[in-house]
Motif scaffolding. Structure first.
Motif, PDB file in Angstrom:
ATOM      1  N   PRO A 290       0.828  -1.211   0.000  1.00 38.97           N
ATOM      2  CA  PRO A 290       0.000   0.000   0.000  1.00 38.97           C
ATOM      3  C   PRO A 290       0.861   1.260   0.000  1.00 38.97           C
ATOM      4  O   PRO A 290       1.854   1.331   0.711  1.00 38.97           O
ATOM      5  CB  PRO A 290      -0.786  -0.092   1.304  1.00 38.97           C
ATOM      6  CG  PRO A 290      -0.702  -1.517   1.720  1.00 38.97           C
ATOM      7  CD  PRO A 290       0.566  -2.066   1.144  1.00 38.97           C
ATOM      8  N   ALA A 291       0.495   2.201  -0.824  1.00 40.82           N
ATOM      9  CA  ALA A 291       1.247   3.460  -0.882  1.00 40.82           C
ATOM     10  C   ALA A 291       1.204   4.165   0.469  1.00 40.82           C
ATOM     11  O   ALA A 291       0.289   3.974   1.253  1.00 40.82           O
ATOM     12  CB  ALA A 291       0.648   4.364  -1.940  1.00 40.82           C
ATOM     13  N   GLY A 292       2.163   4.963   0.722  1.00 46.84           N
ATOM     14  CA  GLY A 292       2.178   5.713   1.964  1.00 46.84           C
ATOM     15  C   GLY A 292       3.447   5.492   2.751  1.00 46.84           C
ATOM     16  O   GLY A 292       4.026   6.428   3.259  1.00 46.84           O
ATOM     17  N   GLN A 293       3.897   4.262   2.854  1.00 45.72           N
ATOM     18  CA  GLN A 293       5.141   4.028   3.574  1.00 45.72           C
ATOM     19  C   GLN A 293       6.297   4.320   2.638  1.00 45.72           C
ATOM     20  O   GLN A 293       6.531   3.605   1.683  1.00 45.72           O
ATOM     21  CB  GLN A 293       5.247   2.606   4.105  1.00 45.72           C
ATOM     22  CG  GLN A 293       6.519   2.416   4.900  1.00 45.72           C
ATOM     23  CD  GLN A 293       6.534   1.139   5.700  1.00 45.72           C
ATOM     24  OE1 GLN A 293       5.525   0.486   5.874  1.00 45.72           O
ATOM     25  NE2 GLN A 293       7.679   0.775   6.195  1.00 45.72           N
ATOM     26  N   ASP A 294       6.991   5.367   2.892  1.00 45.71           N
ATOM     27  CA  ASP A 294       8.138   5.812   2.094  1.00 45.71           C
ATOM     28  C   ASP A 294       7.754   6.164   0.663  1.00 45.71           C
ATOM     29  O   ASP A 294       8.628   6.349  -0.173  1.00 45.71           O
ATOM     30  CB  ASP A 294       9.260   4.774   2.094  1.00 45.71           C
ATOM     31  CG  ASP A 294       9.753   4.451   3.499  1.00 45.71           C
ATOM     32  OD1 ASP A 294       9.783   5.362   4.338  1.00 45.71           O
ATOM     33  OD2 ASP A 294      10.101   3.287   3.751  1.00 45.71           O
ATOM     34  N   GLY A 295       6.466   6.188   0.321  1.00 48.26           N
ATOM     35  CA  GLY A 295       6.029   6.581  -1.011  1.00 48.26           C
ATOM     36  C   GLY A 295       6.194   5.518  -2.079  1.00 48.26           C
ATOM     37  O   GLY A 295       6.052   5.805  -3.261  1.00 48.26           O
ATOM     38  N   TYR A 296       6.490   4.281  -1.696  1.00 48.47           N
ATOM     39  CA  TYR A 296       6.670   3.207  -2.675  1.00 48.47           C
ATOM     40  C   TYR A 296       5.436   2.319  -2.722  1.00 48.47           C
ATOM     41  O   TYR A 296       4.727   2.163  -1.749  1.00 48.47           O
ATOM     42  CB  TYR A 296       7.904   2.364  -2.335  1.00 48.47           C
ATOM     43  CG  TYR A 296       9.184   3.148  -2.434  1.00 48.47           C
ATOM     44  CD1 TYR A 296       9.748   3.416  -3.670  1.00 48.47           C
ATOM     45  CD2 TYR A 296       9.809   3.639  -1.299  1.00 48.47           C
ATOM     46  CE1 TYR A 296      10.924   4.150  -3.765  1.00 48.47           C
ATOM     47  CE2 TYR A 296      10.980   4.372  -1.387  1.00 48.47           C
ATOM     48  CZ  TYR A 296      11.533   4.626  -2.632  1.00 48.47           C
ATOM     49  OH  TYR A 296      12.671   5.355  -2.724  1.00 48.47           O
ATOM     50  N   PHE A 297       5.207   1.688  -3.856  1.00 48.35           N
ATOM     51  CA  PHE A 297       4.046   0.822  -4.045  1.00 48.35           C
ATOM     52  C   PHE A 297       4.424  -0.660  -4.051  1.00 48.35           C
ATOM     53  O   PHE A 297       3.643  -1.509  -4.439  1.00 48.35           O
ATOM     54  CB  PHE A 297       3.344   1.164  -5.365  1.00 48.35           C
ATOM     55  CG  PHE A 297       2.759   2.537  -5.373  1.00 48.35           C
ATOM     56  CD1 PHE A 297       1.505   2.761  -4.826  1.00 48.35           C
ATOM     57  CD2 PHE A 297       3.467   3.603  -5.887  1.00 48.35           C
ATOM     58  CE1 PHE A 297       0.956   4.035  -4.818  1.00 48.35           C
ATOM     59  CE2 PHE A 297       2.931   4.873  -5.879  1.00 48.35           C
ATOM     60  CZ  PHE A 297       1.671   5.098  -5.348  1.00 48.35           C
ATOM     61  N   PHE A 298       5.649  -0.976  -3.665  1.00 47.15           N
ATOM     62  CA  PHE A 298       6.127  -2.360  -3.651  1.00 47.15           C
ATOM     63  C   PHE A 298       7.180  -2.498  -2.560  1.00 47.15           C
ATOM     64  O   PHE A 298       7.689  -1.512  -2.050  1.00 47.15           O
ATOM     65  CB  PHE A 298       6.715  -2.744  -5.009  1.00 47.15           C
ATOM     66  CG  PHE A 298       7.803  -1.803  -5.453  1.00 47.15           C
ATOM     67  CD1 PHE A 298       9.106  -2.022  -5.085  1.00 47.15           C
ATOM     68  CD2 PHE A 298       7.507  -0.691  -6.213  1.00 47.15           C
ATOM     69  CE1 PHE A 298      10.120  -1.153  -5.472  1.00 47.15           C
ATOM     70  CE2 PHE A 298       8.507   0.195  -6.604  1.00 47.15           C
ATOM     71  CZ  PHE A 298       9.807  -0.044  -6.227  1.00 47.15           C
ATOM     72  N   ARG A 299       7.473  -3.752  -2.213  1.00 47.99           N
ATOM     73  CA  ARG A 299       8.558  -4.023  -1.277  1.00 47.99           C
ATOM     74  C   ARG A 299       9.172  -5.371  -1.586  1.00 47.99           C
ATOM     75  O   ARG A 299       8.549  -6.235  -2.194  1.00 47.99           O
ATOM     76  CB  ARG A 299       8.092  -3.951   0.167  1.00 47.99           C
ATOM     77  CG  ARG A 299       7.123  -5.037   0.549  1.00 47.99           C
ATOM     78  CD  ARG A 299       6.707  -4.877   1.984  1.00 47.99           C
ATOM     79  NE  ARG A 299       5.704  -5.872   2.346  1.00 47.99           N
ATOM     80  CZ  ARG A 299       5.139  -5.942   3.526  1.00 47.99           C
ATOM     81  NH1 ARG A 299       5.486  -5.080   4.461  1.00 47.99           N
ATOM     82  NH2 ARG A 299       4.238  -6.864   3.786  1.00 47.99           N
ATOM     83  N   ALA A 300      10.404  -5.561  -1.148  1.00 48.10           N
ATOM     84  CA  ALA A 300      11.104  -6.828  -1.357  1.00 48.10           C
ATOM     85  C   ALA A 300      10.759  -7.794  -0.228  1.00 48.10           C
ATOM     86  O   ALA A 300      10.566  -7.383   0.913  1.00 48.10           O
ATOM     87  CB  ALA A 300      12.601  -6.594  -1.386  1.00 48.10           C
ATOM     88  N   HIS A 301      10.663  -9.071  -0.567  1.00 52.11           N
ATOM     89  CA  HIS A 301      10.516 -10.109   0.458  1.00 52.11           C
ATOM     90  C   HIS A 301      11.199 -11.355  -0.029  1.00 52.11           C
ATOM     91  O   HIS A 301      11.592 -11.470  -1.174  1.00 52.11           O
ATOM     92  CB  HIS A 301       9.042 -10.328   0.841  1.00 52.11           C
ATOM     93  CG  HIS A 301       8.215 -11.008  -0.205  1.00 52.11           C
ATOM     94  ND1 HIS A 301       7.772 -12.286  -0.062  1.00 52.11           N
ATOM     95  CD2 HIS A 301       7.763 -10.587  -1.399  1.00 52.11           C
ATOM     96  CE1 HIS A 301       7.081 -12.624  -1.137  1.00 52.11           C
ATOM     97  NE2 HIS A 301       7.065 -11.612  -1.961  1.00 52.11           N
ATOM     98  N   ASN A 302      11.378 -12.328   0.870  1.00 53.37           N
ATOM     99  CA  ASN A 302      12.141 -13.552   0.566  1.00 53.37           C
ATOM    100  C   ASN A 302      13.528 -13.196   0.026  1.00 53.37           C
ATOM    101  O   ASN A 302      13.950 -13.708  -1.009  1.00 53.37           O
ATOM    102  CB  ASN A 302      11.390 -14.461  -0.402  1.00 53.37           C
ATOM    103  CG  ASN A 302      10.171 -15.070   0.214  1.00 53.37           C
ATOM    104  OD1 ASN A 302      10.107 -15.263   1.425  1.00 53.37           O
ATOM    105  ND2 ASN A 302       9.173 -15.355  -0.586  1.00 53.37           N
ATOM    106  N   VAL A 303      14.230 -12.351   0.723  1.00 53.41           N
ATOM    107  CA  VAL A 303      15.548 -11.882   0.302  1.00 53.41           C
ATOM    108  C   VAL A 303      16.607 -12.894   0.721  1.00 53.41           C
ATOM    109  O   VAL A 303      16.617 -13.356   1.860  1.00 53.41           O
ATOM    110  CB  VAL A 303      15.852 -10.510   0.937  1.00 53.41           C
ATOM    111  CG1 VAL A 303      17.244 -10.042   0.554  1.00 53.41           C
ATOM    112  CG2 VAL A 303      14.797  -9.489   0.524  1.00 53.41           C
ATOM    113  N   THR A 304      17.478 -13.257  -0.209  1.00 56.31           N
ATOM    114  CA  THR A 304      18.606 -14.145   0.081  1.00 56.31           C
ATOM    115  C   THR A 304      19.879 -13.543  -0.502  1.00 56.31           C
ATOM    116  O   THR A 304      19.855 -12.917  -1.555  1.00 56.31           O
ATOM    117  CB  THR A 304      18.410 -15.552  -0.522  1.00 56.31           C
ATOM    118  OG1 THR A 304      18.212 -15.436  -1.925  1.00 56.31           O
ATOM    119  CG2 THR A 304      17.233 -16.262   0.107  1.00 56.31           C
ATOM    120  N   GLY A 305      20.992 -13.720   0.201  1.00 59.63           N
ATOM    121  CA  GLY A 305      22.272 -13.264  -0.310  1.00 59.63           C
ATOM    122  C   GLY A 305      22.787 -14.216  -1.376  1.00 59.63           C
ATOM    123  O   GLY A 305      22.478 -15.403  -1.370  1.00 59.63           O
ATOM    124  N   THR A 306      23.575 -13.670  -2.299  1.00 59.51           N
ATOM    125  CA  THR A 306      24.144 -14.518  -3.368  1.00 59.51           C
ATOM    126  C   THR A 306      25.631 -14.652  -3.191  1.00 59.51           C
ATOM    127  O   THR A 306      26.254 -13.934  -2.452  1.00 59.51           O
ATOM    128  CB  THR A 306      23.872 -13.918  -4.752  1.00 59.51           C
ATOM    129  OG1 THR A 306      24.365 -12.597  -4.822  1.00 59.51           O
ATOM    130  CG2 THR A 306      22.394 -13.918  -5.048  1.00 59.51           C
TER     131      THR A 306
END
Length: 44
Positions: free
Chosen positions: A28-44
């Protein structure tokens, strides 16, 4: 990125400049002005 979205076992951390893989989910828009977020992040 919040540590809670990191996936893996043991102590989870990323080094500065380390590559990552992630999935994008709508957010949802409003948090930091972004409409997306990253999830399931893994290091390479």
């Amino acid at each position: 990125m919040h540590f809670s979205v990191l996936r893996g076992s043991g102590f989870l951390s990323l080094r500065p400049g380390q590559g990552v893989r992630f999935e994008v989910e709508p957010y949802p828009a409003g948090q930091d002005g972004y409409f997306f977020r990253a999830h399931n992040v893994t290091g390479t």
